[in-house]
Write a protein that holds these residues in place. Structure first.
Motif, PDB file in Angstrom:
ATOM      1  N   GLU A 194       0.820  -1.196   0.000  1.00  0.00           N
ATOM      2  CA  GLU A 194       0.000   0.000   0.000  1.00  0.00           C
ATOM      3  C   GLU A 194       0.865   1.262   0.000  1.00  0.00           C
ATOM      4  O   GLU A 194       0.580   2.222  -0.721  1.00  0.00           O
ATOM      5  N   ASP A 195       1.924   1.239   0.828  1.00  0.00           N
ATOM      6  CA  ASP A 195       2.832   2.393   0.846  1.00  0.00           C
ATOM      7  C   ASP A 195       3.491   2.598  -0.515  1.00  0.00           C
ATOM      8  O   ASP A 195       3.616   3.721  -1.012  1.00  0.00           O
ATOM      9  N   LEU A 196       3.929   1.456  -1.115  1.00  0.00           N
ATOM     10  CA  LEU A 196       4.578   1.543  -2.419  1.00  0.00           C
ATOM     11  C   LEU A 196       3.600   2.057  -3.476  1.00  0.00           C
ATOM     12  O   LEU A 196       3.953   2.895  -4.320  1.00  0.00           O
ATOM     13  N   GLN A 197       2.336   1.532  -3.381  1.00  0.00           N
ATOM     14  CA  GLN A 197       1.331   1.997  -4.339  1.00  0.00           C
ATOM     15  C   GLN A 197       1.082   3.497  -4.199  1.00  0.00           C
ATOM     16  O   GLN A 197       0.933   4.221  -5.184  1.00  0.00           O
ATOM     17  N   ARG A 198       1.062   3.979  -2.956  1.00  0.00           N
ATOM     18  CA  ARG A 198       0.847   5.403  -2.707  1.00  0.00           C
ATOM     19  C   ARG A 198       2.006   6.230  -3.252  1.00  0.00           C
ATOM     20  O   ARG A 198       1.810   7.293  -3.861  1.00  0.00           O
ATOM     21  N   ILE A 199       3.249   5.726  -3.060  1.00  0.00           N
ATOM     22  CA  ILE A 199       4.428   6.442  -3.558  1.00  0.00           C
ATOM     23  C   ILE A 199       4.424   6.483  -5.073  1.00  0.00           C
ATOM     24  O   ILE A 199       4.701   7.523  -5.708  1.00  0.00           O
ATOM     25  N   VAL A 200       4.072   5.328  -5.688  1.00  0.00           N
ATOM     26  CA  VAL A 200       4.020   5.268  -7.150  1.00  0.00           C
ATOM     27  C   VAL A 200       2.956   6.217  -7.694  1.00  0.00           C
ATOM     28  O   VAL A 200       3.160   6.931  -8.681  1.00  0.00           O
ATOM     29  N   SER A 201       1.810   6.217  -7.010  1.00  0.00           N
ATOM     30  CA  SER A 201       0.741   7.122  -7.445  1.00  0.00           C
ATOM     31  C   SER A 201       1.170   8.579  -7.323  1.00  0.00           C
ATOM     32  O   SER A 201       0.917   9.400  -8.224  1.00  0.00           O
ATOM     33  N   THR A 202       1.824   8.902  -6.226  1.00  0.00           N
ATOM     34  CA  THR A 202       2.319  10.277  -6.038  1.00  0.00           C
ATOM     35  C   THR A 202       3.339  10.651  -7.099  1.00  0.00           C
ATOM     36  O   THR A 202       3.325  11.761  -7.650  1.00  0.00           O
ATOM     37  N   LEU A 203       4.247   9.699  -7.409  1.00  0.00           N
ATOM     38  CA  LEU A 203       5.257   9.943  -8.428  1.00  0.00           C
ATOM     39  C   LEU A 203       4.624  10.153  -9.801  1.00  0.00           C
ATOM     40  O   LEU A 203       5.040  11.022 -10.577  1.00  0.00           O
ATOM     41  N   ALA A 204       3.594   9.333 -10.093  1.00  0.00           N
ATOM     42  CA  ALA A 204       2.906   9.484 -11.379  1.00  0.00           C
ATOM     43  C   ALA A 204       2.252  10.860 -11.475  1.00  0.00           C
ATOM     44  O   ALA A 204       2.293  11.520 -12.528  1.00  0.00           O
ATOM     45  N   ASN A 205       1.621  11.287 -10.385  1.00  0.00           N
ATOM     46  CA  ASN A 205       1.019  12.625 -10.383  1.00  0.00           C
ATOM     47  C   ASN A 205       2.072  13.705 -10.557  1.00  0.00           C
ATOM     48  O   ASN A 205       1.861  14.691 -11.263  1.00  0.00           O
ATOM     49  N   LYS A 206       3.204  13.507  -9.868  1.00  0.00           N
ATOM     50  CA  LYS A 206       4.295  14.484  -9.984  1.00  0.00           C
ATOM     51  C   LYS A 206       4.815  14.545 -11.417  1.00  0.00           C
ATOM     52  O   LYS A 206       5.139  15.622 -11.942  1.00  0.00           O
ATOM     53  N   LYS A 207       4.883  13.339 -12.062  1.00  0.00           N
ATOM     54  CA  LYS A 207       5.332  13.278 -13.447  1.00  0.00           C
ATOM     55  C   LYS A 207       4.405  14.094 -14.347  1.00  0.00           C
ATOM     56  O   LYS A 207       4.860  14.868 -15.197  1.00  0.00           O
ATOM     57  N   ASP A 208       3.092  13.937 -14.128  1.00  0.00           N
ATOM     58  CA  ASP A 208       2.130  14.698 -14.914  1.00  0.00           C
ATOM     59  C   ASP A 208       2.282  16.199 -14.661  1.00  0.00           C
ATOM     60  O   ASP A 208       2.195  17.010 -15.598  1.00  0.00           O
ATOM     61  N   GLU A 209       2.528  16.562 -13.401  1.00  0.00           N
ATOM     62  CA  GLU A 209       2.727  17.970 -13.077  1.00  0.00           C
ATOM     63  C   GLU A 209       3.956  18.536 -13.775  1.00  0.00           C
ATOM     64  O   GLU A 209       3.939  19.671 -14.273  1.00  0.00           O
ATOM     65  N   ILE A 210       5.049  17.732 -13.836  1.00  0.00           N
ATOM     66  CA  ILE A 210       6.279  18.192 -14.492  1.00  0.00           C
ATOM     67  C   ILE A 210       6.046  18.362 -15.986  1.00  0.00           C
ATOM     68  O   ILE A 210       6.504  19.337 -16.604  1.00  0.00           O
ATOM     69  N   PHE A 211       5.310  17.387 -16.583  1.00  0.00           N
ATOM     70  CA  PHE A 211       4.980  17.508 -17.996  1.00  0.00           C
ATOM     71  C   PHE A 211       4.197  18.805 -18.258  1.00  0.00           C
ATOM     72  O   PHE A 211       4.475  19.541 -19.211  1.00  0.00           O
ATOM     73  N   ASN A 212       3.216  19.037 -17.414  1.00  0.00           N
ATOM     74  CA  ASN A 212       2.416  20.263 -17.572  1.00  0.00           C
ATOM     75  C   ASN A 212       3.268  21.510 -17.397  1.00  0.00           C
ATOM     76  O   ASN A 212       3.120  22.502 -18.118  1.00  0.00           O
ATOM     77  N   PHE A 213       4.189  21.454 -16.415  1.00  0.00           N
ATOM     78  CA  PHE A 213       5.052  22.606 -16.156  1.00  0.00           C
ATOM     79  C   PHE A 213       5.996  22.845 -17.332  1.00  0.00           C
ATOM     80  O   PHE A 213       6.289  23.990 -17.695  1.00  0.00           O
ATOM     81  N   ILE A 214       6.472  21.742 -17.954  1.00  0.00           N
ATOM     82  CA  ILE A 214       7.333  21.882 -19.128  1.00  0.00           C
ATOM     83  C   ILE A 214       6.575  22.568 -20.258  1.00  0.00           C
ATOM     84  O   ILE A 214       7.104  23.457 -20.953  1.00  0.00           O
TER      85      ILE A 214
END
Length: 492
Positions: free
Chosen positions: A1-21
């Motif tokens: 569950e912790d790993l899933q939460r971290i992965v989900s957070t990372l995926a969201n962060k990735k989308d945010e970085i793409f948007n910021f780019i």
């Protein structure tokens, strides 16, 4: 569950970085476009400056050329006059020399008798004796010399447009009167580059910054050229008006001034449809005679009142809702509706405008104890102006079942001024602000605006301030003695 939460957070962060780019790329494109626009504007300004300089050079060169031409023309004219005089002098001298060279006394005597007097007159009138031997104009052209040292310093001091300073609102010079607000301001230092000002305003019930949930958008007045502006025809349905100003030059707008909150002091109320006569159709600020007696409308009114009952506590204070639900509807011939806000102190003003086909109506005030069958002005707790347009037109003041006919022109718009603490109730022709009638008494209970309508309709204007002309009249009335004041009172 912790790993899933971290992965989900990372995926969201990735989308945010793409948007910021994407945002950064768009910002770079905007910088390129905007810088090109600025370069283009810079070229236009310098081309305009060059054009002005070329026009000035051509104009000044024309001035020099014109003066040179005029001077040379004048000198050439003088030169021609001198040449002509010289030629004439030479001819006369030659003629005189010929006569003087005659040796024979007999011939000389003969010439002398014939020509001497004529030759003497011609020589005396010679132009050479009258000509001015001074140039008619100077050869000096130094007054047309130029020195652009100062202008060069100005050009060398050219810079990008500075951001205008923040204006300062002059609270002492601001005025709130007659449902108008005059706002005055000044600049902290003189700025000749300010092209115009932007004035913004909005209504609020808070003496200070409005709360977020009650935030209203700013109303904008653009391109104000002066340092003062008057907002007219305002509806003061809030306690305060906030204003702010910003200065703008050709390309930039400065920061807004600190908002200033101005108190409006207006009387705000609506018509209370819950207690109105069934023969009256009542909206927020309009009442109309309904000959059907409300049949077929009670369901609609019930739904409307049900919908309003939830919103009423938010809109009204305790005094405003004091009439709701505490009395039966007016009945019989009391075709009356009251305001939903009680007057307990202070000075207040409102107006009522009759429709063209209105046959009979009354405008006034009453205590809350007006009975369901009572009519305005026919009790000792109500005062009104009554206009009757049925058969014949009459204007009268009524109180305690006593009526006084007024010999004044009938008006379709009546203004009501109530000074609760001073015990004054005045009715005005709101079109001309002529005083129709005034009552002088002592109010012992809260007052409610009251309206009676038969065969027609009334529009009620609220959110109004006490007009300046009424205030001025109040000052003059307060200066009169009591015996004089009794002249405009209905006997109680």
């Amino acid at each position: 569950e912790d790993l899933q939460r971290i992965v989900s957070t990372l995926a969201n962060k990735k989308d945010e970085i793409f948007n910021f780019i994407d945002i950064l790329k768009q910002t770079i494109r905007n910088v390129q476009v905007n810088s090109s626009n600025v370069f283009h504007e810079l070229d236009k300004e310098f081309d305009a400056l060059h054009s002005v300089l070329d026009e000035m050079k051509e104009s000044m060169a024309n001035t020099i050329q014109q003066e040179r031409t005029e001077k040379i023309q004048a000198l050439n004219n003088q030169l021609g006059q001198c040449s002509s005089a010289l030629e004439s002098s030479e001819e006369l001298l030659e003629c005189a020399t010929t006569i003087l060279n005659v040796k024979n006394p007999m011939e000389f005597s003969k010439v002398k008798n014939i020509k001497w007097i004529c030759i003497k007159q011609v020589i005396t009138a010679c132009p050479a004796f009258r000509i001015c031997l001074k140039p008619t104009t100077s050869d000096n052209m130094s007054h047309l010399m130029v020195d652009f040292t100062l202008e060069r310093h100005v050009l060398q001091a050219l810079k990008f447009l500075p951001v205008p300073k923040v204006p300062e609102i002059n609270i002492a010079a601001c005025l709130v009167a007659d449902n108008c607000i005059t706002v005055a301001w000044k600049m902290p230092e003189e700025d000749s580059r300010v092209d115009h000002f932007v004035l913004e305003y909005k209504k609020t019930d808070y003496d200070g910054l409005a709360r977020v949930k009650d935030e209203q958008p700013w109303e904008v007045i653009d391109c104000v050229k002066d340092y003062v502006y008057t907002l007219s025809g305002l509806k003061f349905d809030k306690k305060y008006m906030m204003v702010r100003v910003q200065a703008c030059n050709k390309a930039l707008a400065g920061d807004y001034s600190d908002p200033v909150t101005l108190e409006t002091k207006a009387f705000v109320f609506c018509l209370d449809d819950t207690s109105s006569h069934l023969n009256l159709k009542v909206e927020e600020n309009y009442v109309e005679w309904d000959p059907t007696g409300g049949r077929g409308q009670e369901k609609a009114k019930g739904k409307e009142n049900k919908g309003r009952s939830g919103a009423s506590p938010k809109r009204t204070s305790g005094a405003r809702s004091a009439t709701k639900g505490c009395r039966d509807r007016f009945s019989g011939e009391s075709y009356t509706v009251l305001g939903d806000t009680a007057i307990e102190s202070g000075e207040h003003y409102w107006e009522a405008t009759a429709q063209k086909d209105c046959k009979s109506y009354s405008v006034g005030v009453t205590y809350r104890n007006l009975g369901k069958f009572d009519q305005l002005g026919k009790t000792n707790s109500s005062w009104c102006i009554h206009i009757n347009n049925w058969l014949q037109s009459t204007l009268s003041a009524k109180h305690n079942n006593k009526s006084k006919t007024l010999d004044l022109p009938i008006t379709d718009r009546i203004g009501v001024y109530c000074n609760f603490d001073g015990g004054q109730l005045m009715f005005y022709n709101a079109n001309s602000m002529e005083l129709l009638y005034a009552f002088k008494t002592k109010f012992t209970q809260p007052l409610l605006p009251g309206f009676m309508v038969w065969c027609g309709g009334l529009s009620v204007s609220t959110c109004l301030q006490v007009p300046s002309v009424v205030k001025a009249f109040q000052k003059s009335v307060n200066g009169l003695n009591s015996s004089t004041c009794s002249l405009y009172s209905v006997p109680v």
